[in-house]
Design a protein around this motif. Structure first.
Motif, PDB file in Angstrom:
ATOM      1  N   ILE A  50       1.158  -1.305  -0.307  1.00  0.00           N
ATOM      2  CA  ILE A  50       0.115   0.139   0.112  1.00  0.00           C
ATOM      3  C   ILE A  50       0.880   1.130   0.583  1.00  0.00           C
ATOM      4  CG2 ILE A  50      -1.926   1.443   1.226  1.00  0.00           C
ATOM      5  CD1 ILE A  50      -2.732  -1.533   2.173  1.00  0.00           C
ATOM      6  N   GLU A  51       0.488   2.430  -1.376  1.00  0.00           N
ATOM      7  CA  GLU A  51       1.310   2.954  -0.932  1.00  0.00           C
ATOM      8  C   GLU A  51       0.616   5.017  -0.945  1.00  0.00           C
ATOM      9  OE1 GLU A  51       2.187   3.166  -5.104  1.00  0.00           O
ATOM     10  OE2 GLU A  51       4.252   2.568  -4.681  1.00  0.00           O
ATOM     11  N   THR A  52      -1.171   4.506  -0.777  1.00  0.00           N
ATOM     12  CA  THR A  52      -1.575   5.925  -0.097  1.00  0.00           C
ATOM     13  C   THR A  52      -3.117   5.505   0.016  1.00  0.00           C
ATOM     14  OG1 THR A  52      -2.867   6.503  -2.322  1.00  0.00           O
ATOM     15  CG2 THR A  52      -0.221   8.029  -1.355  1.00  0.00           C
ATOM     16  N   ILE A  53      -3.117   5.693   1.532  1.00  0.00           N
ATOM     17  CA  ILE A  53      -4.988   5.954   1.722  1.00  0.00           C
ATOM     18  C   ILE A  53      -5.256   6.490   1.725  1.00  0.00           C
ATOM     19  CG2 ILE A  53      -6.180   5.139   4.190  1.00  0.00           C
ATOM     20  CD1 ILE A  53      -3.983   3.353   4.902  1.00  0.00           C
ATOM     21  N   GLN A  54      -6.689   7.133   1.082  1.00  0.00           N
ATOM     22  CA  GLN A  54      -7.264   8.240   1.496  1.00  0.00           C
ATOM     23  C   GLN A  54      -8.795   8.140   1.780  1.00  0.00           C
ATOM     24  OE1 GLN A  54      -8.582   9.311  -2.944  1.00  0.00           O
ATOM     25  NE2 GLN A  54     -10.103  11.145  -1.524  1.00  0.00           N
ATOM     26  N   GLU A 107       2.844  -3.197 -11.010  1.00  0.00           N
ATOM     27  CA  GLU A 107       0.570  -3.723 -11.759  1.00  0.00           C
ATOM     28  C   GLU A 107       0.406  -2.706 -10.329  1.00  0.00           C
ATOM     29  OE1 GLU A 107      -2.873  -7.078 -11.126  1.00  0.00           O
ATOM     30  OE2 GLU A 107      -0.051  -7.433 -11.515  1.00  0.00           O
ATOM     31  N   ASP A 108      -0.600  -2.016 -10.797  1.00  0.00           N
ATOM     32  CA  ASP A 108      -1.281  -0.988  -9.208  1.00  0.00           C
ATOM     33  C   ASP A 108      -3.310  -1.594  -9.525  1.00  0.00           C
ATOM     34  OD1 ASP A 108       0.088   1.430  -9.835  1.00  0.00           O
ATOM     35  OD2 ASP A 108      -1.069   2.466 -11.538  1.00  0.00           O
ATOM     36  N   ILE A 109      -2.511  -1.217  -7.629  1.00  0.00           N
ATOM     37  CA  ILE A 109      -3.752  -2.205  -7.364  1.00  0.00           C
ATOM     38  C   ILE A 109      -4.603  -1.623  -6.291  1.00  0.00           C
ATOM     39  CG2 ILE A 109      -4.734  -4.364  -5.978  1.00  0.00           C
ATOM     40  CD1 ILE A 109      -2.175  -5.652  -6.557  1.00  0.00           C
ATOM     41  N   GLU A 110      -6.052  -1.431  -6.430  1.00  0.00           N
ATOM     42  CA  GLU A 110      -6.628   0.309  -5.945  1.00  0.00           C
ATOM     43  C   GLU A 110      -8.118  -0.773  -4.756  1.00  0.00           C
ATOM     44  OE1 GLU A 110      -8.284   3.732  -7.318  1.00  0.00           O
ATOM     45  OE2 GLU A 110      -6.408   4.147  -7.976  1.00  0.00           O
ATOM     46  N   PHE A 111      -8.430  -0.682  -3.582  1.00  0.00           N
ATOM     47  CA  PHE A 111      -9.245  -1.398  -3.339  1.00  0.00           C
ATOM     48  C   PHE A 111      -9.307  -0.675  -2.120  1.00  0.00           C
ATOM     49  CE2 PHE A 111      -5.158  -3.459  -2.139  1.00  0.00           C
ATOM     50  CZ  PHE A 111      -5.833  -2.753  -0.276  1.00  0.00           C
ATOM     51  N   GLY A 112     -11.022  -1.278  -1.536  1.00  0.00           N
ATOM     52  CA  GLY A 112     -12.057  -0.596  -0.179  1.00  0.00           C
ATOM     53  C   GLY A 112     -11.046  -0.803   1.191  1.00  0.00           C
ATOM     54  N   PRO A 113     -11.054  -0.479   2.116  1.00  0.00           N
ATOM     55  CA  PRO A 113     -10.714  -0.959   2.939  1.00  0.00           C
ATOM     56  C   PRO A 113     -10.863  -1.644   4.113  1.00  0.00           C
ATOM     57  CG  PRO A 113     -10.554   1.943   3.116  1.00  0.00           C
ATOM     58  CD  PRO A 113     -11.604   1.711   1.462  1.00  0.00           C
ATOM     59  N   GLU A 114     -12.589  -2.143   3.481  1.00  0.00           N
ATOM     60  CA  GLU A 114     -13.682  -2.803   3.732  1.00  0.00           C
ATOM     61  C   GLU A 114     -12.600  -5.121   3.026  1.00  0.00           C
ATOM     62  OE1 GLU A 114     -15.403  -1.630   0.096  1.00  0.00           O
ATOM     63  OE2 GLU A 114     -14.282  -0.938   2.008  1.00  0.00           O
ATOM     64  N   GLU A 159     -18.195   7.144   5.610  1.00  0.00           N
ATOM     65  CA  GLU A 159     -16.906   7.470   5.227  1.00  0.00           C
ATOM     66  C   GLU A 159     -16.932   6.346   4.677  1.00  0.00           C
ATOM     67  OE1 GLU A 159     -14.712   5.213   8.975  1.00  0.00           O
ATOM     68  OE2 GLU A 159     -16.273   6.503  10.216  1.00  0.00           O
ATOM     69  N   HIS A 160     -15.807   6.687   3.824  1.00  0.00           N
ATOM     70  CA  HIS A 160     -15.489   5.842   2.954  1.00  0.00           C
ATOM     71  C   HIS A 160     -14.444   5.963   2.024  1.00  0.00           C
ATOM     72  CE1 HIS A 160     -17.611   8.897  -0.035  1.00  0.00           C
ATOM     73  NE2 HIS A 160     -16.202   8.794  -1.010  1.00  0.00           N
ATOM     74  N   GLY A 161     -13.265   4.846   1.510  1.00  0.00           N
ATOM     75  CA  GLY A 161     -11.890   5.431   1.181  1.00  0.00           C
ATOM     76  C   GLY A 161     -11.591   4.666   0.302  1.00  0.00           C
ATOM     77  N   VAL A 162      -9.958   4.643  -0.248  1.00  0.00           N
ATOM     78  CA  VAL A 162      -9.763   3.670  -1.321  1.00  0.00           C
ATOM     79  C   VAL A 162      -8.269   3.857  -1.462  1.00  0.00           C
ATOM     80  CG1 VAL A 162      -9.047   5.732  -2.403  1.00  0.00           C
ATOM     81  CG2 VAL A 162      -9.108   3.271  -3.557  1.00  0.00           C
ATOM     82  N   LEU A 163      -7.720   2.056  -0.673  1.00  0.00           N
ATOM     83  CA  LEU A 163      -6.454   1.890  -0.667  1.00  0.00           C
ATOM     84  C   LEU A 163      -5.615   2.001  -1.704  1.00  0.00           C
ATOM     85  CD1 LEU A 163      -7.732   0.150   2.242  1.00  0.00           C
ATOM     86  CD2 LEU A 163      -5.416   0.272   2.403  1.00  0.00           C
ATOM     87  N   ARG A 164      -4.148   2.462  -2.300  1.00  0.00           N
ATOM     88  CA  ARG A 164      -3.762   2.567  -3.730  1.00  0.00           C
ATOM     89  C   ARG A 164      -2.522   1.699  -3.145  1.00  0.00           C
ATOM     90  NH1 ARG A 164      -6.594   7.648  -3.690  1.00  0.00           N
ATOM     91  NH2 ARG A 164      -8.366   7.217  -4.935  1.00  0.00           N
TER      92      ARG A 164
END
Length: 86
Positions: free
Chosen positions: A8-12, A45-52, A20-25
Motif C-alpha cells: 500500500i502506497e496511499t490511503i484516502q 501493476e496498480d491495485i486499488e481497493f476499499g478498506p473493507e 465514511e469511505h476510502g480507497v487504498l492505492r
C-alpha cells in the motif's frame, strides 16, 4: 476466494456528514512462501481497493535502498489462506 498481495502506497479516507469511505492505492507484489522474499512485480501493476476488502497486514521489512524488495517477518503457511468452513 482470490487473494492479491500488495504494498500500500496511499490511503484516502473521506468523511461526510453521514458516512465514511476510502480507497487504498497499492502496487502488486510477489511473495516466495519458501524464503519469505517479497518483490514488487515488474512491470508495475496498480491495485486499488476499499478498506473493507483488506484481509490482513503482513509485517515486512523493506530494503531501505529500493523499497521494491523485502523480507516477510512472519510465517506464511499456505493453510492460513484457506476460507473458513461452517
Amino acid at each position: 476466494a482470490t487473494f492479491h498481495y500488495a504494498m500500500i502506497e496511499t490511503i484516502q479516507i473521506v468523511w461526510t456528514h453521514n458516512c465514511e469511505h476510502g480507497v487504498l492505492r497499492s502496487v502488486a507484489v510477489d511473495i516466495n512462501h519458501e524464503t519469505g522474499k517479497v518483490s514488487v512485480k515488474e512491470p508495475l501493476e496498480d491495485i486499488e481497493f476499499g478498506p473493507e476488502q483488506l484481509v490482513a497486514r503482513i509485517p515486512t521489512e523493506w530494503d531501505d535502498d529500493t523499497c521494491s524488495q523485502g523480507q516477510v517477518l512472519v510465517d506464511l503457511s499456505p493453510d492460513m489462506w484457506k476460507p473458513n468452513e461452517g
